[in-house]
Design a protein around this motif. Sequence first.
Motif, PDB file in Angstrom:
ATOM      1  N   LEU A 145      83.481 146.493  92.345  1.00  0.00           N
ATOM      2  CA  LEU A 145      82.713 145.329  92.415  1.00  0.00           C
ATOM      3  C   LEU A 145      81.385 145.483  91.554  1.00  0.00           C
ATOM      4  N   GLU A 146      80.722 146.802  91.995  1.00  0.00           N
ATOM      5  CA  GLU A 146      79.487 146.933  90.923  1.00  0.00           C
ATOM      6  C   GLU A 146      79.578 146.764  89.532  1.00  0.00           C
ATOM      7  N   ALA A 147      80.873 147.626  88.849  1.00  0.00           N
ATOM      8  CA  ALA A 147      81.075 147.645  87.608  1.00  0.00           C
ATOM      9  C   ALA A 147      81.377 146.046  87.106  1.00  0.00           C
ATOM     10  N   LEU A 148      81.682 145.260  87.817  1.00  0.00           N
ATOM     11  CA  LEU A 148      82.171 143.980  87.213  1.00  0.00           C
ATOM     12  C   LEU A 148      80.856 142.877  87.497  1.00  0.00           C
ATOM     13  N   LYS A 149      79.998 143.706  88.170  1.00  0.00           N
ATOM     14  CA  LYS A 149      78.521 142.828  88.596  1.00  0.00           C
ATOM     15  C   LYS A 149      78.961 141.461  89.525  1.00  0.00           C
ATOM     16  N   ILE A 150      79.720 141.878  90.493  1.00  0.00           N
ATOM     17  CA  ILE A 150      80.213 140.746  91.425  1.00  0.00           C
ATOM     18  C   ILE A 150      79.420 141.173  92.863  1.00  0.00           C
ATOM     19  N   GLU A 151      78.661 140.091  93.251  1.00  0.00           N
ATOM     20  CA  GLU A 151      77.800 140.103  94.413  1.00  0.00           C
ATOM     21  C   GLU A 151      78.700 140.217  95.658  1.00  0.00           C
ATOM     22  N   TYR A 152      78.410 141.262  96.373  1.00  0.00           N
ATOM     23  CA  TYR A 152      79.099 141.364  97.698  1.00  0.00           C
ATOM     24  C   TYR A 152      77.904 142.040  98.553  1.00  0.00           C
ATOM     25  N   MET A 153      78.911 142.124 100.067  1.00  0.00           N
ATOM     26  CA  MET A 153      77.979 142.378 101.190  1.00  0.00           C
ATOM     27  C   MET A 153      78.670 143.582 101.679  1.00  0.00           C
ATOM     28  N   GLN A 154      77.934 144.684 102.263  1.00  0.00           N
ATOM     29  CA  GLN A 154      78.721 145.631 102.994  1.00  0.00           C
ATOM     30  C   GLN A 154      78.310 145.401 104.508  1.00  0.00           C
ATOM     31  N   MET A 186      80.378 131.198  97.669  1.00  0.00           N
ATOM     32  CA  MET A 186      80.603 132.181  98.897  1.00  0.00           C
ATOM     33  C   MET A 186      80.476 133.684  98.303  1.00  0.00           C
ATOM     34  N   VAL A 187      79.996 134.453  99.386  1.00  0.00           N
ATOM     35  CA  VAL A 187      79.696 135.949  99.059  1.00  0.00           C
ATOM     36  C   VAL A 187      80.818 136.793  99.684  1.00  0.00           C
ATOM     37  N   ILE A 188      81.257 137.680  98.809  1.00  0.00           N
ATOM     38  CA  ILE A 188      82.168 138.651  99.080  1.00  0.00           C
ATOM     39  C   ILE A 188      81.908 139.542  99.978  1.00  0.00           C
ATOM     40  N   LYS A 189      82.702 139.680 101.043  1.00  0.00           N
ATOM     41  CA  LYS A 189      82.189 140.640 102.128  1.00  0.00           C
ATOM     42  C   LYS A 189      83.367 141.774 102.171  1.00  0.00           C
ATOM     43  N   VAL A 190      82.818 143.125 102.220  1.00  0.00           N
ATOM     44  CA  VAL A 190      83.564 144.174 102.363  1.00  0.00           C
ATOM     45  C   VAL A 190      83.386 144.899 103.687  1.00  0.00           C
ATOM     46  N   TYR A 191      84.313 144.939 104.648  1.00  0.00           N
ATOM     47  CA  TYR A 191      84.064 145.553 105.887  1.00  0.00           C
ATOM     48  C   TYR A 191      84.600 147.023 105.649  1.00  0.00           C
ATOM     49  N   LEU A 192      83.659 147.832 106.037  1.00  0.00           N
ATOM     50  CA  LEU A 192      83.688 149.328 105.901  1.00  0.00           C
ATOM     51  C   LEU A 192      83.330 150.168 107.132  1.00  0.00           C
ATOM     52  N   ALA A 193      83.563 151.405 107.041  1.00  0.00           N
ATOM     53  CA  ALA A 193      83.011 152.279 108.142  1.00  0.00           C
ATOM     54  C   ALA A 193      82.210 153.448 107.329  1.00  0.00           C
ATOM     55  N   THR A 194      80.927 153.310 107.517  1.00  0.00           N
ATOM     56  CA  THR A 194      80.146 154.143 106.788  1.00  0.00           C
ATOM     57  C   THR A 194      80.303 155.651 107.545  1.00  0.00           C
ATOM     58  N   SER A 195      80.376 155.693 108.957  1.00  0.00           N
ATOM     59  CA  SER A 195      80.401 157.197 109.457  1.00  0.00           C
ATOM     60  C   SER A 195      82.098 157.639 109.624  1.00  0.00           C
ATOM     61  N   SER A 196      82.837 157.072 108.905  1.00  0.00           N
ATOM     62  CA  SER A 196      84.546 157.515 109.003  1.00  0.00           C
ATOM     63  C   SER A 196      84.871 159.006 108.803  1.00  0.00           C
ATOM     64  N   GLY A 197      85.358 159.529 109.700  1.00  0.00           N
ATOM     65  CA  GLY A 197      85.823 160.909 109.382  1.00  0.00           C
ATOM     66  C   GLY A 197      86.856 161.206 108.357  1.00  0.00           C
ATOM     67  N   SER A 198      87.482 159.936 108.043  1.00  0.00           N
ATOM     68  CA  SER A 198      88.740 160.103 107.192  1.00  0.00           C
ATOM     69  C   SER A 198      88.350 160.224 105.721  1.00  0.00           C
ATOM     70  N   GLU A 244      90.993 136.557  90.615  1.00  0.00           N
ATOM     71  CA  GLU A 244      92.071 135.698  91.405  1.00  0.00           C
ATOM     72  C   GLU A 244      92.254 136.213  92.576  1.00  0.00           C
ATOM     73  N   PHE A 245      92.254 137.532  92.762  1.00  0.00           N
ATOM     74  CA  PHE A 245      92.283 138.102  94.297  1.00  0.00           C
ATOM     75  C   PHE A 245      91.264 137.899  95.223  1.00  0.00           C
ATOM     76  N   LEU A 246      90.072 137.822  94.659  1.00  0.00           N
ATOM     77  CA  LEU A 246      88.864 137.495  95.431  1.00  0.00           C
ATOM     78  C   LEU A 246      88.487 135.849  95.403  1.00  0.00           C
ATOM     79  N   GLY A 247      89.185 135.238  94.602  1.00  0.00           N
ATOM     80  CA  GLY A 247      89.119 133.673  94.793  1.00  0.00           C
ATOM     81  C   GLY A 247      87.852 133.372  93.863  1.00  0.00           C
ATOM     82  N   PHE A 280      86.757 139.982 102.234  1.00  0.00           N
ATOM     83  CA  PHE A 280      86.982 138.520 102.741  1.00  0.00           C
ATOM     84  C   PHE A 280      85.939 137.810 101.605  1.00  0.00           C
ATOM     85  N   ASN A 281      86.395 136.695 101.331  1.00  0.00           N
ATOM     86  CA  ASN A 281      85.547 135.763 100.662  1.00  0.00           C
ATOM     87  C   ASN A 281      85.138 134.694 101.588  1.00  0.00           C
ATOM     88  N   GLY A 282      83.843 135.142 102.176  1.00  0.00           N
ATOM     89  CA  GLY A 282      83.291 134.145 103.099  1.00  0.00           C
ATOM     90  C   GLY A 282      84.023 134.442 104.383  1.00  0.00           C
TER      91      GLY A 282
END
Length: 212
Positions: free
Chosen positions: A27-36, A1-13, A93-96, A70-72
Amino acid sequence: MVIKVYLATSSGSTAIKKKQQDVVGFLEALKIEYMQLDIASNEENRQWMRENVPGEKKPTNGIPLPPQIFNGEDYCGDYDTFFDAKEENQVFEFLGLPAPPGSKPTTRKKPEQPTEVVEGPAGDEEAVLEDTKAASEGEAPGLHVTAEEPTAQIKKTPRQDEKDEEEDEAKDEDDQPVSEGEEDLCVSEEEEEPPVSEEEEDEGADAEDEAD
């Protein structure tokens, strides 16, 4: 399964942007594959994220904020949960995900249990307090020692000793009994008067005549 990160690219916060960068950078430092998956430009992503975040993880208004991980299709957690896992070195463990080879398994620390204090009867506690007080005062527990006052002694000087001896000797002499012979001698000495001679009688008569 692929790690999914839901984010807002145009957030004003600024806070939300910082949290998203923290997750992605780790995630990039640990070389873990993910999707934005952007929820700002894709309404489908936004709806899916809101529907799949558990109710206990949603804020009071019911709208979860990014980033959400999410993980999948399995929910992993929000930024706060991710941060706690990072601090405890339990991100995999957090990411499964399985831990990489050579990494040491981590175990969660068990909460420390409070030490139970066994209280004894009230009488035992009072006895302990009395013994402690007696020990601090230099007495053995259960032993009461009364100090006797030393008898005052008067030291006499050699001068006083001689005076006392003379008084004792005079007292002893006064206390000795007087014999009958000594008593008669004292009485006779007091009663007897010396006889008057004829010359003294004549001189006395002449003195009386002259006076007349």
